[in-house]
Design an enzyme around this catalytic site. Sequence first.
Site, mmCIF file in Angstrom:
data_model
loop_
_atom_site.group_PDB
_atom_site.id
_atom_site.type_symbol
_atom_site.label_atom_id
_atom_site.label_comp_id
_atom_site.label_asym_id
_atom_site.label_seq_id
_atom_site.Cartn_x
_atom_site.Cartn_y
_atom_site.Cartn_z
ATOM 1 N N SER A 31 -10.069 -2.663 1.129
ATOM 2 C CA SER A 31 -10.497 -1.267 1.130
ATOM 3 C C SER A 31 -11.226 -0.921 -0.159
ATOM 4 O O SER A 31 -10.647 -0.964 -1.247
ATOM 5 C CB SER A 31 -9.287 -0.338 1.300
ATOM 6 N N GLY A 52 -3.106 -1.953 -1.678
ATOM 7 C CA GLY A 52 -3.305 -0.518 -1.528
ATOM 8 C C GLY A 52 -3.986 0.078 -2.737
ATOM 9 O O GLY A 52 -4.938 -0.477 -3.291
ATOM 10 N N TRP A 53 -3.489 1.238 -3.166
ATOM 11 C CA TRP A 53 -4.030 1.895 -4.354
ATOM 12 C C TRP A 53 -3.365 1.384 -5.632
ATOM 13 O O TRP A 53 -3.552 1.954 -6.701
ATOM 14 C CB TRP A 53 -3.841 3.402 -4.258
ATOM 15 N N GLY A 54 -2.588 0.334 -5.515
ATOM 16 C CA GLY A 54 -2.012 -0.287 -6.697
ATOM 17 C C GLY A 54 -0.721 0.324 -7.176
ATOM 18 O O GLY A 54 -0.341 0.135 -8.337
ATOM 19 N N ILE A 109 -0.455 -9.042 -2.444
ATOM 20 C CA ILE A 109 -1.307 -9.263 -1.275
ATOM 21 C C ILE A 109 -1.321 -7.989 -0.434
ATOM 22 O O ILE A 109 -0.327 -7.624 0.175
ATOM 23 C CB ILE A 109 -0.798 -10.447 -0.433
ATOM 24 N N GLY A 110 -2.468 -7.321 -0.416
ATOM 25 C CA GLY A 110 -2.565 -6.037 0.280
ATOM 26 C C GLY A 110 -2.068 -4.919 -0.607
ATOM 27 O O GLY A 110 -1.120 -4.212 -0.282
ATOM 28 N N LEU A 146 0.883 -11.599 -8.077
ATOM 29 C CA LEU A 146 -0.138 -11.332 -7.079
ATOM 30 C C LEU A 146 0.424 -10.379 -6.036
ATOM 31 O O LEU A 146 1.494 -10.617 -5.470
ATOM 32 C CB LEU A 146 -0.576 -12.630 -6.385
ATOM 33 N N TYR A 191 1.741 4.088 -0.017
ATOM 34 C CA TYR A 191 1.602 4.308 1.424
ATOM 35 C C TYR A 191 2.474 3.332 2.219
ATOM 36 O O TYR A 191 2.020 2.659 3.130
ATOM 37 C CB TYR A 191 0.134 4.168 1.809
ATOM 38 N N CYS A 209 5.940 8.215 14.740
ATOM 39 C CA CYS A 209 6.464 7.047 14.024
ATOM 40 C C CYS A 209 7.825 7.351 13.395
ATOM 41 O O CYS A 209 8.723 6.507 13.400
ATOM 42 C CB CYS A 209 5.469 6.594 12.963
#
EC number: 2.1.1.79
Length: 389
Positions: A200, A178-180, A175-176, A173, A138, A359
């Site tokens: 999330s 998402g779904w990986g 950071i943030g 690591l 995303y 956007c």
Amino acid sequence: MILSNPIEQHNLQSLFESLLVDADIKINGSRPWDVKVLDDRFYSLVFSQGSLGLGESYMDGMWECEQIDEMINRVLRHDLEAHLDNKAKFKIGLNVAGSKLKDLVNPQSISRAKHDVSSHYDLGNDLFKLMLDKRMTYTCGYWNHAENLDEAQEAKLDLICRKAGLKPGMRVLDIGCGWGSFMNYAAEKYGVICDGLTLSHEQAELGQQIADEKGLAVNFLLQDYREYHPKEKYDRIVSVGMIEHVGPSNYDEYFTCAKRVMKDDGIFVLHTIGGKESSDKTDPWIDKYIFPNGVCPSFAQLAQAVENKFVVEDVHNIGESYDKTLVAWCENFEKGWPQLAEKYGERFKRMWRYYLLSCAGAFRSRNINVWQFVLTHECLSQPHYIRQS
């Protein structure tokens, strides 16, 4: 209402039409980027509420436009804000002042961040599965040589892996996370071990399921970056599309935390949407309906935040790729809408379409961009980063 005397003396429709002449947009014209007004309340809403009125009036079916992305591109490229400032004391379709309350508090505090992340990313995995690529990425793809969304996202993920100089066995690591999508790709293709921070629950549950099914060394942690204190430092840090949720009040702490958990010879790859000017607010419609309290950092804000913390080894602008990514997401969303319609409803459909295409127009106009920074510790005597493209 913020209408000034000069505005009140004109017919709103005529004034609106005159403002759009330079952008070659016509009211009720026949071209895909022309605006078809279905309810005359549209004019007063836009003139009085700016971008919030523009977005909400679309959600409420007051106007239609086949190519919202191209309409917004034309509005931004021809700088209607400047014309409006000369003619009246209002702004259309662009950033306007947000709530003054945000000036008094930290809108991205730990407790607030947990709520805001959930409000968007926990909408439903069904929505994002239909909209995104096969890896559930995303963030902006990389379309240099890609022919479709899957290829563009894999190209972006691989670009980040190469910029980070990943090698088998490294601990990374995200950071943030998402779904990986990054962690799963990096673990699968480069043999690294990944930990990911997210707020999330929906993302963590699905992402961990995907990683476990593939037998990858990937671990999701439901934790704020400010509260995370690992036992060992990481070889590499990656953060893709997350700092937009951090907020200017927290940039210094964000980079301090990253510096604290990275080894002295580590590399930090930061991927972020970038604003053309420094601000502590975002577009009012985006703030209300899509990303509460999100802010796109400016180059100046990021430069100040990394000062005396990291060496900037490289900066790469891939912003033109986000236009294509958003359009592809919108095509997937509209194609899959019959499976979502009963759950989400028509107003959500219009909101989501407006979000994706407006956007896309902003990126097309280069009003906002996407930067990838490569950062290293100051203590290095010899840089070990090799530029990738």
